[in-house]
Design a protein around this motif. Structure first.
Motif, PDB file in Angstrom:
ATOM      1  N   PHE A  50      -5.709 -13.062   9.610  1.00 19.89           N
ATOM      2  CA  PHE A  50      -5.014 -14.104  10.309  1.00 19.89           C
ATOM      3  C   PHE A  50      -3.138 -14.480  10.412  1.00 19.89           C
ATOM      4  O   PHE A  50      -2.996 -15.020  11.372  1.00 19.89           O
ATOM      5  N   GLU A  90      -0.201   4.467   1.443  1.00 18.54           N
ATOM      6  CA  GLU A  90      -1.423   4.564   2.193  1.00 18.54           C
ATOM      7  C   GLU A  90      -1.312   3.208   3.528  1.00 18.54           C
ATOM      8  O   GLU A  90      -1.904   3.696   4.351  1.00 18.54           O
ATOM      9  N   GLY A 104      -7.979  -5.385  13.224  1.00 14.38           N
ATOM     10  CA  GLY A 104      -8.808  -5.597  14.550  1.00 14.38           C
ATOM     11  C   GLY A 104      -7.856  -5.910  15.664  1.00 14.38           C
ATOM     12  O   GLY A 104      -6.435  -5.942  15.786  1.00 14.38           O
ATOM     13  N   ARG A 115       0.710  -1.780  -0.257  1.00 10.02           N
ATOM     14  CA  ARG A 115       0.012  -0.183   0.292  1.00 10.02           C
ATOM     15  C   ARG A 115       0.933   0.891   0.158  1.00 10.02           C
ATOM     16  O   ARG A 115       0.870   2.624   0.120  1.00 10.02           O
ATOM     17  N   PRO A 137       1.838  -5.685   7.191  1.00  7.65           N
ATOM     18  CA  PRO A 137       0.083  -6.166   7.415  1.00  7.65           C
ATOM     19  C   PRO A 137      -0.026  -7.808   8.183  1.00  7.65           C
ATOM     20  O   PRO A 137       0.506  -8.525   8.146  1.00  7.65           O
TER      21      PRO A 137
HETATM   22  C1  LIG Z   1      -6.531  -9.356   2.007  1.00  7.98           C
HETATM   23  C2  LIG Z   1      -6.320  -8.777   3.688  1.00  7.98           C
HETATM   24  C3  LIG Z   1      -6.700  -9.082   4.679  1.00  7.98           C
HETATM   25  C4  LIG Z   1      -6.905  -8.571   5.950  1.00  7.98           C
HETATM   26  N1  LIG Z   1      -6.853  -9.849   7.442  1.00  7.98           N
HETATM   27  C5  LIG Z   1      -7.365  -9.016   7.766  1.00  7.98           C
HETATM   28  C6  LIG Z   1      -6.792 -10.384   9.216  1.00  7.98           C
HETATM   29  O1  LIG Z   1      -7.517 -11.502   8.527  1.00  7.98           O
HETATM   30  N2  LIG Z   1      -7.348  -9.454  10.740  1.00  7.98           N
HETATM   31  C7  LIG Z   1      -7.244  -8.243  10.747  1.00  7.98           C
HETATM   32  O2  LIG Z   1      -7.366  -7.348  11.767  1.00  7.98           O
HETATM   33  N3  LIG Z   1      -6.692  -7.252   9.433  1.00  7.98           N
HETATM   34  C8  LIG Z   1      -6.645  -7.716   8.337  1.00  7.98           C
HETATM   35  N4  LIG Z   1      -6.556  -7.122   7.102  1.00  7.98           N
HETATM   36  C9  LIG Z   1      -6.964  -5.673   7.370  1.00  7.98           C
HETATM   37  C10 LIG Z   1      -4.702  -5.169   7.606  1.00  7.98           C
HETATM   38  O3  LIG Z   1      -5.272  -5.870   8.516  1.00  7.98           O
HETATM   39  C11 LIG Z   1      -4.957  -3.871   8.188  1.00  7.98           C
HETATM   40  O4  LIG Z   1      -5.991  -2.558   7.886  1.00  7.98           O
HETATM   41  C12 LIG Z   1      -3.545  -3.197   8.721  1.00  7.98           C
HETATM   42  O5  LIG Z   1      -3.633  -2.133   8.974  1.00  7.98           O
HETATM   43  C13 LIG Z   1      -3.074  -2.811   6.887  1.00  7.98           C
HETATM   44  O6  LIG Z   1      -1.450  -2.623   6.789  1.00  7.98           O
HETATM   45  P1  LIG Z   1      -1.143  -1.732   5.785  1.00  7.98           P
HETATM   46  O7  LIG Z   1      -1.806   0.038   5.410  1.00  7.98           O
HETATM   47  O8  LIG Z   1       0.101  -1.433   6.130  1.00  7.98           O
HETATM   48  O9  LIG Z   1      -1.251  -2.452   4.144  1.00  7.98           O
HETATM   49  C14 LIG Z   1      -7.021  -7.365   5.690  1.00  7.98           C
HETATM   50  C15 LIG Z   1      -6.402  -6.443   4.680  1.00  7.98           C
HETATM   51  C16 LIG Z   1      -6.553  -6.980   3.853  1.00  7.98           C
HETATM   52  C17 LIG Z   1      -5.914  -6.373   2.511  1.00  7.98           C
END
Ligand SMILES: Cc1cc2nc3c(=O)[nH]c(=O)nc-3n(C[C@H](O)[C@H](O)[C@H](O)COP(=O)(O)O)c2cc1C
Length: 209
Positions: free
Chosen positions: A101, A15, A146, A12, A97
Motif C-alpha cells: 500500500f 519483467e 489491485g 524487476r 510499483p
Molecule cells: C513486495 C510486494 C508488495 C506488493 N504490495 C502490493 C500492495 O500493497 N497492493 C497492490 O495493489 N499490489 C501490491 N503488489 C503488486 C505490485 O504492485 C504489482 O504487481 C505491480 O504491477 C508490480 O510492478 P512492477 O512489475 O513494475 O514491479 C506488491 C508486490 C510486491 C512484490
C-alpha cells in the motif's frame, strides 16, 4: 545540457509492468526533446549509504542551522553526492510499483537520504517551510496489483505520500499515471498497461519541458 533523472524503484527489470509504461514515456520524451540526457538511477542496483547513528546526526546538525564539517563531512560524502545528483536534474521521472500500500523500501531509503534541510528544504524565520527544488516537473508512473478507486482509496498510501514529500521540497508540478489492477487477470493487465501508455503519450505531446 538538460537532464531527466529517471528513478527506478522496481527491481524487476524486463519483467516490470511499470517500466513498460516508462519506456513509452521516455521514447516519446526523447523524440520530442532530443537534446535531453536521461540519467538512470536504478535503486535496485544502487548501493545507497545506510543511515547510521553518526550519519543521521548530520540531519540534526543541519536542522540547527550549522554546517557539516570534519569527519561527519566525510561520512556524508555519498549522501551529498546523491543530493547533488537529484538537485541538478531538470525533470524527474519516478517508476515505482505499489508495495504494501505504499512505496518499495529502496525508494523510501532514497527519500530518507536526499530530503535534507538546507539542501532540499528550509525553515523560514516564521517557522513555515520553503521547498528548495523549484520550477521543476515530476512524473510518477506506477502500477499496482489491485485497484485503488472507490472504497479502496484509503489503502493508497503511495500516491498521497509521494505528492506530500515531493511537494514539501518544492515540486508541485507533479503528474501521476497509474496502471491498475495488474494482478487480476492477464487481459485486464494488458488493457490497463495500454491505457496508461496512451495517457503518457498524450501527456508528452502536451508538454513544454
Ligand atoms: C513486495 C510486494 C508488495 C506488493 N504490495 C502490493 C500492495 O500493497 N497492493 C497492490 O495493489 N499490489 C501490491 N503488489 C503488486 C505490485 O504492485 C504489482 O504487481 C505491480 O504491477 C508490480 O510492478 P512492477 O512489475 O513494475 O514491479 C506488491 C508486490 C510486491 C512484490
Amino acid at each position: 545540457m538538460l537532464r531527466l533523472l529517471h528513478i527506478i524503484a522496481s527491481p524487476r527489470g524486463e519483467e516490470s509492468r511499470t517500466l513498460q509504461i516508462s519506456d513509452v514515456f521516455l521514447s516519446a520524451f526523447l523524440q520530442k526533446f532530443p537534446d535531453w540526457i536521461v540519467d538512470e538511477l536504478n535503486l535496485g542496483q544502487e548501493t545507497l549509504p545506510s543511515l547510521s547513528m553518526k550519519s543521521v546526526s548530520g540531519k540534526y546538525v543541519l536542522l540547527q542551522g550549522k554546517e557539516i564539517f570534519g569527519s561527519l563531512r566525510e561520512t556524508w560524502g555519498e549522501i551529498i553526492q546523491q543530493i547533488e545528483r537529484f538537485k541538478s536534474a531538470d525533470f524527474f521521472l519516478i517508476s515505482t510499483p505499489m508495495w504494501n500500500f505504499s512505496i518499495p523500501y529502496m525508494l523510501k531509503h532514497y527519500i530518507d537520504i536526499i530530503v535534507q534541510p538546507r539542501y532540499l528544504f528550509r525553515y523560514r524565520e516564521d517557522g513555515t517551510v520553503e521547498g528548495l527544488v523549484k520550477d521543476k516537473k515530476m512524473v510518477i508512473i506506477t502500477s499496482r496489483g489491485g485497484s485503488y478507486g472507490g472504497k479502496m482509496q484509503n489503502f493508497d498510501h503511495q500516491e498521497p505520500y509521494l505528492r506530500t514529500i515531493f511537494g514539501f521540497i518544492g515540486i508541485t508540478d507533479l503528474s501521476v499515471f497509474r496502471a491498475e489492477p495488474m494482478d487480476m487477470g492477464e487481459e485486464l493487465q494488458k488493457e490497463k498497461i495500454e491505457e496508461a501508455k496512451e495517457k503518457v503519450r498524450a501527456f508528452v505531446a502536451s508538454l513544454n519541458a
